[in-house]
Structures are given as structure tokens and as C-alpha cells.
Design a protein around this motif. Structure first.
Motif, mmCIF file in Angstrom:
data_model
loop_
_atom_site.group_PDB
_atom_site.id
_atom_site.type_symbol
_atom_site.label_atom_id
_atom_site.label_comp_id
_atom_site.label_asym_id
_atom_site.label_seq_id
_atom_site.Cartn_x
_atom_site.Cartn_y
_atom_site.Cartn_z
ATOM 1 N N ASP A 1 0.854 -1.187 0.000
ATOM 2 C CA ASP A 1 0.000 0.000 0.000
ATOM 3 C C ASP A 1 0.894 1.242 0.000
ATOM 4 O OD1 ASP A 1 -2.168 1.667 0.126
ATOM 5 O OD2 ASP A 1 -2.627 1.284 2.236
ATOM 6 N N ARG B 1 -7.118 -6.029 3.055
ATOM 7 C CA ARG B 1 -5.941 -5.268 3.457
ATOM 8 C C ARG B 1 -5.297 -5.952 4.664
ATOM 9 N NH1 ARG B 1 -4.535 -0.445 6.523
ATOM 10 N NH2 ARG B 1 -3.140 0.914 5.334
ATOM 11 N N CYS C 1 -1.950 -5.511 7.654
ATOM 12 C CA CYS C 1 -1.065 -4.537 8.286
ATOM 13 C C CYS C 1 0.241 -5.193 8.724
ATOM 14 C CB CYS C 1 -1.726 -3.941 9.530
ATOM 15 S SG CYS C 1 -3.307 -3.143 9.237
ATOM 16 N N LEU D 1 3.118 -4.614 11.572
ATOM 17 C CA LEU D 1 3.331 -3.913 12.827
ATOM 18 C C LEU D 1 4.761 -4.147 13.294
ATOM 19 C CD1 LEU D 1 0.045 -4.957 14.678
ATOM 20 C CD2 LEU D 1 0.436 -2.882 13.358
ATOM 21 N N GLY E 1 2.371 -9.433 11.325
ATOM 22 C CA GLY E 1 1.385 -9.002 10.334
ATOM 23 C C GLY E 1 0.017 -9.531 10.687
ATOM 24 N N SER F 1 -6.462 -6.800 8.365
ATOM 25 C CA SER F 1 -7.004 -5.574 8.942
ATOM 26 C C SER F 1 -8.315 -5.782 9.686
ATOM 27 C CB SER F 1 -7.201 -4.518 7.845
ATOM 28 O OG SER F 1 -5.955 -4.098 7.343
ATOM 29 N N LEU G 1 -4.951 -7.470 16.440
ATOM 30 C CA LEU G 1 -4.433 -6.112 16.322
ATOM 31 C C LEU G 1 -4.410 -5.431 17.688
ATOM 32 C CD1 LEU G 1 -6.197 -5.002 13.023
ATOM 33 C CD2 LEU G 1 -3.730 -5.167 13.374
ATOM 34 N N ARG H 1 -0.976 -4.256 19.674
ATOM 35 C CA ARG H 1 -0.796 -2.845 20.034
ATOM 36 C C ARG H 1 -0.669 -2.677 21.541
ATOM 37 N NH1 ARG H 1 -4.850 -1.342 15.168
ATOM 38 N NH2 ARG H 1 -3.236 -0.870 13.613
ATOM 39 N N GLN I 1 2.035 0.587 13.828
ATOM 40 C CA GLN I 1 1.903 0.392 12.386
ATOM 41 C C GLN I 1 3.219 0.671 11.678
ATOM 42 O OE1 GLN I 1 -1.209 -0.335 10.945
ATOM 43 N NE2 GLN I 1 -0.699 -0.186 8.788
ATOM 44 N N ALA J 1 1.584 -1.551 5.207
ATOM 45 C CA ALA J 1 0.360 -2.269 4.866
ATOM 46 C C ALA J 1 0.459 -2.781 3.441
ATOM 47 C CB ALA J 1 -0.866 -1.364 5.017
ATOM 48 N N TRP K 1 -2.128 -4.905 0.172
ATOM 49 C CA TRP K 1 -3.435 -5.343 -0.296
ATOM 50 C C TRP K 1 -3.316 -6.708 -0.970
ATOM 51 C CZ3 TRP K 1 -7.881 -2.834 0.846
ATOM 52 C CH2 TRP K 1 -7.784 -1.481 1.245
#
Length: 309
Positions: free
Chosen positions: A120, A138, A140, A142, A279, A282, A288, A292, A298, A301, A303
Motif C-alpha cells: 500500500d 488489506r 497490516c 506492525l 502481520g 485488517s 491487532l 498494540r 503500524q 500495509a 493489499w
């Protein structure tokens, strides 16, 4: 063929150069020459895996690709291709040449659809779409500064019946980890649904990989049975990647995945790892939130894209 660019089969002697290309393209992943050469050599035959490199007019490797059938997919005829091009070589037709040859290999192998990832980054999605690929989910990346992270302490006392082990403790009987991984992988959110993987294939791809450190992977037992686990993939130096974290359905919602990840991260830091990455899809809100809460932020990212062949 794009003028000045040649695409040819990967040779094990190319492993160091290809690893450099991959790290330059997706810096979050663990990728070493040793693990890359092992992947190319150890892929199951039924996956019809092909590895490719792109060279410029001076013979320098400026891009690479791997492609093959998704043999664990619950839907037949699914294939994948992954393309990486050195940042300074983009815009010269390298990616297009690699995609064309990778798609040819997939078609020859019997794939009906090709799946890939596009960063992305404001450029890669457009490239994929111009080649006929349609956007999916999508995901992410991290990252965590493991050397400086204020990781919470492990509980002084675990709940009754709960034990912490390492993956290495299962070297004598790996089937409990295999069975847990089958269940958890089947529940991962994603565009491609994964099902049964033969035990021998799982051993080769998930246990024998040279970049998986079983002494740093953590397993949570409840009443002597595997309940949760996390896989530690490292470059043997500074980098740590959470290859997979899963909790069996009967034990979810009890904080066991957090316990496994925290234990693995703390021991990995003691072993000298300073950067941690992971990873998540989304839509995977629980993972996630867990990552966090441990301090991950983050980092990037990508797709999911696919195209009928």
C-alpha cells in the motif's frame, strides 16, 4: 521480453542477491540467503513451485519472483505469485516481465486464479490493477522496538492447569503442535481459505525451516494439552517475526495468546533480538488489539489482489 531485462530460473548461488532484493522490498519480513535457498529446495512437489530472477543488462539481479499452487487451499486451482523489484530498478519493465513469466508458469501448472500482495505504497496497487488484478483484503505490518520496549512482566503465578513451554519441548512428538496449527490456520481471516495439510508437508515447511527458532517459540498448555502457541522466525541476528500466533477455539478469550506472545518476545530479547515485526489481516481486531497493547505500532500495509488466468 523487456529490452535489457532477462528472466531466468533461480539458482541457489543467487540466494544472497535475491534475499537482498526481498529485504529491500519488504523490510519487515525475515529473509536470509539460507532460508531462501531452503524454501526453493524444500517446496512440496505438488505445489509446482517455480523461483525466478530478473537480471539487467549488466547481469545484476534486480528482481525476483516465486510462484506455485496453493496446495492447502480448500478451493482447487488457486495459485500464488510474489514479485519483488529493487526500488531503483522500478519503472523499467522488470515487474511486468516477472509477472508475465510467473503467470505462464501458473497456467502451465493448472492454476485457474493467481493471488498476490501489493504494498500500500501509492504505486504498487496501480501496477497490479493495470495487469488485470482485482483488490481484496488489506493487511497490516506492525513493528516493535524490542530492545527498548516496556514489555509487561509475565504473571508471577499462572492460573491452575496452565503451563508455559517452548516449541523445542515438542521435538519428540510434534503432532500436538501440528493439530493445533491446522485448527488455528483454518480460522485465520483471509481471501483464501486453508484446509488440511499432510503431516509430512507441515513438518517440512513449519518445523524444518532454518529460520524458525523453536527455542524462542512459546506454547501454552492447559491441563497438559496445547491451547495456544506462537512461532518465532528470526534471522539469527537482530530480527524477529511472529510467524503465527493461534489459540484453539475451546480456549479463546482467556488471554492465552497474549501469554504466549509475551513469553516469546521476552525470551527473544534476552537472546539478542532487537526488532520485532508481525502481520495481521485488517479485520482481525483481537490480534491487532493484542499486538498494540504489547507496544507494536503500524509499520506498513499491503493489499491482497487476485486475477483469473
Amino acid at each position: 521480453m523487456t529490452p535489457g531485462i532477462t528472466v531466468e530460473a533461480f539458482d541457489p548461488r543467487d540466494a544472497s542477491a535475491v534475499a537482498e532484493v526481498r529485504r529491500a522490498t519488504v523490510p519487515y519480513l525475515v529473509c536470509t540467503a539460507e532460508s531462501l535457498a531452503w524454501e526453493a529446495e524444500s517446496a512440496p512437489a505438488e505445489g509446482r513451485t517455480r523461483w525466478l530472477v530478473a537480471r539487467d543488462a549488466h547481469g545484476r539481479i534486480v528482481g525476483c519472483a516465486d510462484t506455485g499452487l496453493l496446495i492447502s487451499s480448500t478451493e482447487p486451482g488457486q495459485g500464488c505469485l510474489h514479485i519483488a523489484v529493487r526500488p531503483e530498478a522500478r519503472g523499467r519493465g522488470v515487474g511486468r516481465a516477472l509477472v508475465a513469466e510467473a503467470e505462464r508458469c501458473l497456467t502451465e501448472a493448472g492454476a485457474e486464479r493467481a493471488w498476490t500482495w501489493a504494498s500500500d505504497d501509492g504505486r504498487s496497487p496501480g501496477f497490479a490493477e493495470r495487469l488485470g488484478y482485482a483488490r481484496g483484503r488489506r493487511a497490516c505490518f506492525l513493528g516493535l522496538d524490542l530492545a527498548r520496549a516496556e514489555l509487561p512482566p509475565l504473571p508471577e503465578r499462572l492460573p491452575p492447569g496452565v503451563e508455559l513451554r517452548t516449541a523445542a519441548d515438542f521435538a519428540g512428538d510434534r503432532r500436538p503442535l501440528y493439530e493445533a496449527d491446522l485448527e488455528c490456520t483454518a480460522d485465520e481471516p483471509g481471501d483464501v481459505r486453508h484446509g488440511f495439510v499432510p503431516y509430512d508437508d507441515w513438518l517440512r515447511l513449519n518445523w524444518e525451516r532454518p529460520d524458525i527458532d523453536h527455542t524462542l517459540g512459546s506454547v501454552v498448555l492447559v491441563d497438559g494439552e496445547v491451547a495456544s502457541y506462537t512461532v518465532a522466525q528470526t534471522d539469527g541476528a537482530e530480527r524477529y517475526w511472529s510467524g503465527m500466533t493461534g489459540t484453539l477455539r475451546a480456549h479463546r478469550g482467556r488471554g492465552l495468546a497474549r501469554l504466549a506472545k509475551l513469553d516469546s518476545l521476552r525470551r527473544s530479547r534476552e537472546a539478542g533480538r532487537t526488532r520485532a515485526f508481525t502481520g495481521n489481516d485488517s479485520s482481525n481486531a483481537p490480534m491487532l488489539a493484542l499486538n498494540r497493547a504489547l507496544g507494536y505500532e503500524q509499520a506498513g500495509a499491503e493489499w491482497r489482489y487476485s486475477k483469473p488466468l
